[in-house]
Design an enzyme around this catalytic site. Sequence first.
Site, PDB file in Angstrom:
ATOM      1  CE  LYS A  22      40.007  41.134  38.614  1.00  0.00           C
ATOM      2  NZ  LYS A  22      40.555  39.904  38.175  1.00  0.00           N
TER       3      LYS A  22
ATOM      4  CD  GLU B  17      41.845  38.452  41.263  1.00  0.00           C
ATOM      5  OE1 GLU B  17      41.572  39.562  41.744  1.00  0.00           O
ATOM      6  OE2 GLU B  17      41.965  38.178  40.034  1.00  0.00           O
TER       7      GLU B  17
ATOM      8  CB  SER C  64      38.428  35.576  29.897  1.00  0.00           C
ATOM      9  OG  SER C  64      39.609  35.608  30.999  1.00  0.00           O
TER      10      SER C  64
HETATM   11  C1  PEP Z   1      37.137  38.745  37.908  1.00  0.00           C
HETATM   12  O1  PEP Z   1      38.013  39.032  38.544  1.00  0.00           O
HETATM   13  O2  PEP Z   1      36.211  38.825  38.704  1.00  0.00           O
HETATM   14  C2  PEP Z   1      37.208  38.579  36.557  1.00  0.00           C
HETATM   15  C3  PEP Z   1      36.104  37.842  36.111  1.00  0.00           C
HETATM   16  O3  PEP Z   1      38.280  39.031  35.753  1.00  0.00           O
HETATM   17  P1  PEP Z   1      38.640  38.828  34.243  1.00  0.00           P
HETATM   18  O4  PEP Z   1      37.335  39.437  33.653  1.00  0.00           O
HETATM   19  O5  PEP Z   1      39.762  40.003  33.926  1.00  0.00           O
HETATM   20  O6  PEP Z   1      38.912  37.581  33.824  1.00  0.00           O
END
Ligand code: PEP
Length: 255
Positions: free
Chosen positions: A12, A97, A212
């Site tokens: 990101k 996002e 997550s």
């Molecule tokens: C993602 O943004 O693709 C993602 C899965 O983030 P996180 O692992 O932080 O939930």
Amino acid sequence: MYRKKIVAGNWKMNGSVTKNVQLVSALTQSAPDNIEIILAPPALYLSGVKAQLMGSSIALAGQNVAAEGQAGAYTGEISAQMFADIGVSYAIVGHSERRQYYAETDSLVAKKCLRLREQGLKPIICVGESLAERESGQAEAVVSRQLKAVIDYCGVELLADAILAYEPVWAIGTGKTATPHDAQAIHAFLRQLVTIYDKNIANYLPILYGGSVKADNAASLFSMPDIDGALVGGASLVAQDFLAICHAAKASMVG
Ligand code: PEP
């Protein structure tokens, strides 16, 4: 059906020249073989990370791509051709996002997929429902609508060279993970949907889970028959956490 496990790290809008060097150096030293590892740093850092990855089998992805195919007056955009030019193999499209904060629609996501295919890049296509959609029983309808938009616009053949990522929006960056059973149910649903178009493509399509994923939940997710790896956000920024997920992916293939 044999499908190699894949772990992709979506950095990101994080990183710096110094932090990237430390992270990539730790990854190249201890990454397991026999699984596909993909890193998606911010576009600005792709060339630097690429130089550091020389001699490693870790691949690179863009986090986004322009929907326009021809070079031209599109301030701030980066084309699929430019990613191909610097040796990037994948790009993430349809991340929640981008859908949420930049109003990306299903049809825009489909166009981006086509641009990538034209340049020989593989899309990592993200689909996933919000909490309200899940609670009102629409999870399958939402991911089906998102995936069908790509298939209808690009043809199912696009999925022969693509990765699908199921990322329930409510599990991204929240610490809440879908249970392996719930994630498996959507993965199986998505594979079944592709089977209607082409059974062979469906069988070989890698479907990653994202939301997550951490060192302590990766193994149980990877033990599910239709979970072929993970798209990792937060934990991909910490070398030892990301490596633990990669090693869990490898262990799930051996076991
Ligand atoms: C993602 O943004 O693709 C993602 C899965 O983030 P996180 O692992 O932080 O939930």
